[in-house]
Enzyme design. Structure first.
Site, PDB file in Angstrom:
ATOM      1  CB  THR A  42      -0.972  -0.086   1.390  1.00 58.23           C
ATOM      2  OG1 THR A  42      -1.592  -1.230   1.241  1.00 58.23           O
ATOM      3  CG2 THR A  42      -1.861   1.129   1.266  1.00 58.23           C
ATOM      4  CG  HIS A  45      -0.563   0.985  -4.616  1.00 51.31           C
ATOM      5  ND1 HIS A  45      -0.770   0.622  -5.848  1.00 51.31           N
ATOM      6  CD2 HIS A  45      -0.431  -0.432  -3.660  1.00 51.31           C
ATOM      7  CE1 HIS A  45      -0.905  -0.600  -5.951  1.00 51.31           C
ATOM      8  NE2 HIS A  45      -0.759  -1.249  -4.776  1.00 51.31           N
ATOM      9  CG  HIS A  67      -0.190   0.328   6.893  1.00 46.48           C
ATOM     10  ND1 HIS A  67       0.148   0.806   5.673  1.00 46.48           N
ATOM     11  CD2 HIS A  67      -0.247  -0.870   6.975  1.00 46.48           C
ATOM     12  CE1 HIS A  67       0.212  -0.244   5.009  1.00 46.48           C
ATOM     13  NE2 HIS A  67       0.049  -1.301   5.628  1.00 46.48           N
ATOM     14  CB  CYS A 100     -21.654   0.462  11.424  1.00 47.22           C
ATOM     15  SG  CYS A 100     -20.225  -0.673  10.985  1.00 47.22           S
ATOM     16  CB  CYS A 103     -18.931  -2.347  14.369  1.00 42.22           C
ATOM     17  SG  CYS A 103     -17.538  -1.335  13.570  1.00 42.22           S
ATOM     18  NE  ARG A 204       9.314 -10.055  -4.245  1.00 45.42           N
ATOM     19  CZ  ARG A 204       8.548  -8.972  -4.106  1.00 45.42           C
ATOM     20  NH1 ARG A 204       7.354  -8.900  -4.570  1.00 45.42           N
ATOM     21  NH2 ARG A 204       8.937  -7.895  -3.327  1.00 45.42           N
ATOM     22  CG  LEU A 268      -5.041 -10.347   0.983  1.00 47.63           C
ATOM     23  CD1 LEU A 268      -6.094 -10.036   2.022  1.00 47.63           C
ATOM     24  CD2 LEU A 268      -3.806 -10.737   1.505  1.00 47.63           C
TER      25      LEU A 268
HETATM   26 ZN    ZN Z   1       0.487  -3.426   5.193  1.00 45.14          ZN
HETATM   27 ZN    ZN Z   2     -18.535   0.290  12.347  1.00 39.12          ZN
END
Ligand code: ZN
Ligand code: ZN
Length: 347
Positions: A42, A45, A67, A100, A103, A204, A268
């Site tokens: 990510t 990107h 992240h 929500c 959740c 890889r 995925l």
């Molecule tokens: Zn990640």
């Molecule tokens: Zn939620």
């Protein structure tokens, strides 16, 4: 107080390393001192600033990205529970609303109001970050920070692999990035009968072998017919389970075509645009095709923790490069050239 951080400041390829204010934790947040943060697909990107990044994040810049993290809690808001200063923690990156439908029915990972750490909020490419305490996952202090920071992508692999049964199954995995290789290792540890790894880079695929793949197929090699190779490796029966982690239309279609009737496909990979699929083939095959998003909160984390603790999968081998946070461009360079698997940065 100031800190070094990696910013996305312009809607074009690149990044900027510059000072930021150390954030103050809100009542329900913790302040984490970053010890290790790893680069994810990510982030690539976002660094390159492709169409997805421009559409998804354009409105957020300037902001701090990243992240995947492991660090130490140094400060806590007054309503934080169950955590202590000094705890080693990683971050579940899906910050859910808690109210929500999803959740409230045990599916926080697909919260309709989800905010993603380092995408919708300031992220981990910094010396410090704040995080809602419910998203902080406490690590065993024996686990090195570099490895602990990889739990977010390992958790993606865990979620995909254990979306159904793998013990005693013939499993085909396409896409030998770090998550695909982790999926191979998890299937092996969980007792898959035969593992077929499909990739496009010899270096890889070598990792896939190390993680337990029985059959390696390099789709980029001249004269290789991936479909035929998979059918040959399964005695013409097809795979019981297909895990798509390449985000490539041809991988998807080949994986579905080589899935045995009644088989399970868990997807995925993220595809850059819509493409043609033989749905009738899926129907008559009675295949189960499941989309996978994020990690089950926090079931995937508990499973990840036990695999990490067991030492049965050499996850740490995937860390091919380590740099200082301020040298982050070197990390992106390595990944753009597909020379490394996982790049870990230390402030
Ligand atoms: Zn990640
Ligand atoms: Zn939620």
């Amino acid at each position: 107080m100031g800190m070094t951080a990696v910013w996305k400041t312009k809607g074009e390829q690149g990044l900027e390393v510059k000072e930021a204010e150390v954030p103050k934790p809100k009542d329900d947040e913790v302040l984490i001192k970053v010890k290790a943060t790893s680069i994810c697909g990510t982030d690539l990107h976002i660094y390159r600033w492709d169409e997805w990044a421009a559409n998804r994040i354009g409105k957020n810049i300037p902001y701090i990205f990243g992240h995947e993290v492991s660090g130490e809690i140094v400060e806590m808001g007054k309503s934080v529970k169950g955590l202590n200063a000094g705890d080693h923690v990683s971050a579940e990156t899906h910050i859910s609303c808690g109210y929500c439908f999803q959740c409230k029915t045990g599916n926080e990972h697909i919260c309709e109001n989800v905010k993603i750490l380092g995408v919708d909020t300031n992220g981990t490419f910094a010396e410090y970050l704040t995080l809602p305490y419910r998203n902080a996952w406490v690590n065993d202090k024996k686990i090195p920070h570099g490895l602990a920071s990889m739990q977010e992508p390992i958790g993606n692999a865990v979620h995909t692999v254990f979306d159904g049964e793998v013990a005693g199954k013939v499993v085909t995995v396409t896409g030998m990035g770090p998550i695909g290789v982790c999926a191979v290792g998890l299937c092996k540890a969980a007792g898959a009968e035969k593992l077929i790894a499909v990739g496009r880079h010899a270096n890889r695929l070598a990792f896939a072998k190390e993680f337990g793949a029985d059959v390696l197929i390099n789709g980029k090699e001249e004269g290789v017919d991936v479909k035929k190779e998979i059918m040959d490796a399964t005695d013409g029966k097809g795979s019981d389970v297909f895990l798509e982690m390449a985000g490539s239309p041809s991988s998807f279609n080949t994986g579905i075509e080589t899935l045995r009737p009644g088989g399970r496909a868990s997807i995925l990979g993220v595809f850059s645009k819509p493409f043609e699929v033989d749905v009738t083939g899926i129907v008559f095959k009675a295949a189960k095709v499941n989309g996978i998003n994020g990690r089950k909160m926090f079931d995937s984390w508990y499973k990840t923790k036990s695999f990490l603790g067991s030492g049965r999968i050499p996850f740490e081998r995937l860390i091919t490069h380590k740099f200082r946070l301020s040298e982050i461009e070197k990390g992106f360079d390595v990944l753009m050239k597909r020379e490394g698997m996982k790049v870990v940065l230390e402030p």
